[in-house]
Write a protein that holds these residues in place. Sequence first.
Motif, PDB file in Angstrom:
ATOM      1  N   UNK A 152      15.834   1.288  28.625  1.00  0.00           N
ATOM      2  CA  UNK A 152      14.608   2.084  28.663  1.00  0.00           C
ATOM      3  C   UNK A 152      14.543   2.920  29.931  1.00  0.00           C
ATOM      4  N   UNK A 153      15.087   2.398  31.017  1.00  0.00           N
ATOM      5  CA  UNK A 153      15.108   3.178  32.247  1.00  0.00           C
ATOM      6  C   UNK A 153      16.071   4.354  32.127  1.00  0.00           C
ATOM      7  N   UNK A 154      17.103   4.202  31.283  1.00  0.00           N
ATOM      8  CA  UNK A 154      18.085   5.267  31.107  1.00  0.00           C
ATOM      9  C   UNK A 154      17.610   6.332  30.125  1.00  0.00           C
ATOM     10  N   UNK A 155      16.636   6.052  29.307  1.00  0.00           N
ATOM     11  CA  UNK A 155      16.119   7.033  28.364  1.00  0.00           C
ATOM     12  C   UNK A 155      16.582   6.839  26.937  1.00  0.00           C
ATOM     13  N   UNK A 156      17.554   5.960  26.710  1.00  0.00           N
ATOM     14  CA  UNK A 156      18.010   5.667  25.350  1.00  0.00           C
ATOM     15  C   UNK A 156      18.140   4.166  25.169  1.00  0.00           C
ATOM     16  N   UNK A 157      18.035   3.740  23.929  1.00  0.00           N
ATOM     17  CA  UNK A 157      18.208   2.337  23.580  1.00  0.00           C
ATOM     18  C   UNK A 157      19.434   2.235  22.686  1.00  0.00           C
ATOM     19  N   UNK A 158      20.466   1.494  23.127  1.00  0.00           N
ATOM     20  CA  UNK A 158      21.656   1.366  22.287  1.00  0.00           C
ATOM     21  C   UNK A 158      21.384   0.452  21.096  1.00  0.00           C
ATOM     22  N   UNK A 159      21.944   0.816  19.959  1.00  0.00           N
ATOM     23  CA  UNK A 159      21.788   0.041  18.737  1.00  0.00           C
ATOM     24  C   UNK A 159      23.174  -0.183  18.158  1.00  0.00           C
ATOM     25  N   UNK A 160      23.523  -1.425  17.888  1.00  0.00           N
ATOM     26  CA  UNK A 160      24.795  -1.732  17.243  1.00  0.00           C
ATOM     27  C   UNK A 160      24.537  -2.507  15.969  1.00  0.00           C
ATOM     28  N   UNK A 161      25.403  -2.302  14.993  1.00  0.00           N
ATOM     29  CA  UNK A 161      25.314  -3.033  13.738  1.00  0.00           C
ATOM     30  C   UNK A 161      26.361  -4.135  13.797  1.00  0.00           C
ATOM     31  N   UNK A 162      25.935  -5.398  13.897  1.00  0.00           N
ATOM     32  CA  UNK A 162      26.909  -6.483  14.030  1.00  0.00           C
ATOM     33  C   UNK A 162      27.536  -6.825  12.675  1.00  0.00           C
ATOM     34  N   UNK A 163      28.815  -6.526  12.529  1.00  0.00           N
ATOM     35  CA  UNK A 163      29.533  -6.811  11.285  1.00  0.00           C
ATOM     36  C   UNK A 163      30.678  -7.795  11.495  1.00  0.00           C
ATOM     37  N   UNK A 164      30.759  -8.408  12.684  1.00  0.00           N
ATOM     38  CA  UNK A 164      31.871  -9.319  12.965  1.00  0.00           C
ATOM     39  C   UNK A 164      31.869 -10.523  12.044  1.00  0.00           C
ATOM     40  N   UNK A 165      30.722 -11.093  11.767  1.00  0.00           N
ATOM     41  CA  UNK A 165      30.647 -12.255  10.886  1.00  0.00           C
ATOM     42  C   UNK A 165      31.087 -11.921   9.469  1.00  0.00           C
ATOM     43  N   UNK A 166      30.641 -10.788   8.959  1.00  0.00           N
ATOM     44  CA  UNK A 166      31.048 -10.382   7.611  1.00  0.00           C
ATOM     45  C   UNK A 166      32.539 -10.056   7.573  1.00  0.00           C
ATOM     46  N   UNK A 167      33.051  -9.510   8.668  1.00  0.00           N
ATOM     47  CA  UNK A 167      34.475  -9.179   8.744  1.00  0.00           C
ATOM     48  C   UNK A 167      35.324 -10.441   8.676  1.00  0.00           C
ATOM     49  N   UNK A 168      34.904 -11.485   9.381  1.00  0.00           N
ATOM     50  CA  UNK A 168      35.643 -12.756   9.343  1.00  0.00           C
ATOM     51  C   UNK A 168      35.479 -13.454   8.002  1.00  0.00           C
ATOM     52  N   UNK A 169      34.273 -13.387   7.422  1.00  0.00           N
ATOM     53  CA  UNK A 169      34.030 -14.055   6.146  1.00  0.00           C
ATOM     54  C   UNK A 169      34.802 -13.393   5.009  1.00  0.00           C
ATOM     55  N   UNK A 170      34.902 -12.076   5.028  1.00  0.00           N
ATOM     56  CA  UNK A 170      35.593 -11.361   3.953  1.00  0.00           C
ATOM     57  C   UNK A 170      37.093 -11.250   4.206  1.00  0.00           C
ATOM     58  N   UNK A 171      37.522 -11.470   5.432  1.00  0.00           N
ATOM     59  CA  UNK A 171      38.929 -11.396   5.760  1.00  0.00           C
ATOM     60  C   UNK A 171      39.483  -9.986   5.732  1.00  0.00           C
ATOM     61  N   UNK A 172      38.658  -9.013   5.987  1.00  0.00           N
ATOM     62  CA  UNK A 172      39.103  -7.619   6.006  1.00  0.00           C
ATOM     63  C   UNK A 172      38.447  -6.893   7.175  1.00  0.00           C
ATOM     64  N   UNK A 173      38.960  -5.744   7.481  1.00  0.00           N
ATOM     65  CA  UNK A 173      38.394  -4.957   8.577  1.00  0.00           C
ATOM     66  C   UNK A 173      37.248  -4.103   8.043  1.00  0.00           C
ATOM     67  N   UNK A 174      36.127  -4.161   8.702  1.00  0.00           N
ATOM     68  CA  UNK A 174      34.944  -3.388   8.298  1.00  0.00           C
ATOM     69  C   UNK A 174      34.675  -2.290   9.318  1.00  0.00           C
ATOM     70  N   UNK A 175      33.869  -1.298   8.956  1.00  0.00           N
ATOM     71  CA  UNK A 175      33.546  -0.230   9.912  1.00  0.00           C
ATOM     72  C   UNK A 175      32.776  -0.765  11.113  1.00  0.00           C
TER      73      UNK A 175
END
Length: 171
Positions: free
Chosen positions: A28-51
Amino acid sequence: MKSTTRRTLAAVITGVAAAVGAAATPAAAAGTVPVTVPLNGAEKALGTELPEVGGEIPLPAADRPEAPRFVTGRLLPERTVPQVPVNGGLPGLGARAPLAHVLGDGFDHVGVAAPATPLRTLTPGLSLDAPLTAPNPAGSHLPDLKQPEIGILAPVLRTDPAAALTAGTGR
């Protein structure tokens, strides 16, 4: 749902909210809020690489408007309703997706990066003048009649967006 499950879920949600709140404070002090979509769990569960997807959400902030200026010969200030500057930004996006080889094993990657860019705006404003002139010192010291004046100050939008598209091999 069992009460134990509800308590565990409430503790997890509270922990995530605290982590997000702690991470958002420096952003907030920098002026932007970073947002990430966590797909690591789905990537491990499906056994494939996700975006990989993430972005930045800018925080708009209003600045101080210009003070009205008085002009000789007018009863009302030049900018009766001043324009308010609002500074913020366009949201940023970063995405990287795997492209499977048609023949054989392995992946190539394609990505798009559009960083958050500054955005400067001015809200619409209004300039009015009364249908009376200043008092006439040569005559009866009463104001004379004149045509009323109204002017709309157009909104302003300034930015310089940029984006990059990349493609490559490997991770």
